[in-house]
Write an enzyme that holds these catalytic residues in place. Sequence first.
Site: not given
Length: 325
Positions: A97, A201
């Site tokens: 991430s 996400h």
Amino acid sequence: MLVLVAPGQGAQTPGFLTPWLDLPGAADRVAAWSDAIGLDLIHYGTQADADAIRDTAVAQPLLVAAGLLSGAALGAYSFAADAAGTEIAPGAVAGHSVGEITAAVFAGVLDDTAALRLVRKRGLAMADAAAITETGMSALLGGDPEVSVAHLEKLGLTPANVNGAGQIVAAGTLEQLAALNEDMPEGVRKVVQLKVAGAFHTRHMAPAVDALAKAAAELAPGDPKVTYVSNKDGRTVATGAEVLERLVGQVANPVRWDLCMETFKELGVTALIEVCPGGTLTGLAKRALPGVRTLALKTPDNLEAARELVSAVSDPAAAAAGTDA
């Protein structure tokens, strides 16, 4: 081969930056970053409580700063653009991430200040997106990935992080996550709420994509100097322009850390070091990459062992001794 990795949001804990600021020049460097992005990283990394550093706009630059500080202490890169070079040369770098921005610095795609400015804008944009709807993320421990993914989709949740080693992170509204607690997929042992402030996400982050694209368009990235593994699909990326493109798109698309670890295998990984605040990715690697030596940089006390591991990677005789931390 050594892989250097950087963790994502949720790895932060109150005061975790404190011991790193005792290293020579570290406090001055973090103060300079703080001035550059308009955020007191020293305060948040040393004095702020868990709720304060859970804020997406704070957590993301704080994590990148910690990763860069610990990476520089190890010798993964230098703050000075005209420095002679790095002390260590990992065979590959990757980040989970927001950790991909840290990895981009290790690869030479961005300099440290540009990375902090980008992640500050990323954090603010994602915080704004998260404020639209009350959302969150929860980790599923155990279970069959295919069964779990199908179950999550039935509940309207997104498998936002497919981490491998039996772990999937679900993301969605708080109501959907509450339903998951009451109706876990078959084989899942436990559902753990993560210390994040949004459904990262996923489609809930779509409003942040345009803001991040505008910020990325202002940058002049270099091409990676070491192998850069993207968490979009585990593929290696050859150009700085594509690294930035993927950094923009990943905020609203799932992280496939499982595929990153598959790529590490294909590249011949023998050792993996996770920069501060290390622990999460080394834990996954211990389960998914048997035989690979791992080490997490949690405090500067881990630096000596990390340097020994780096030396062992290039010395097969030393590697036979084995170190795992």
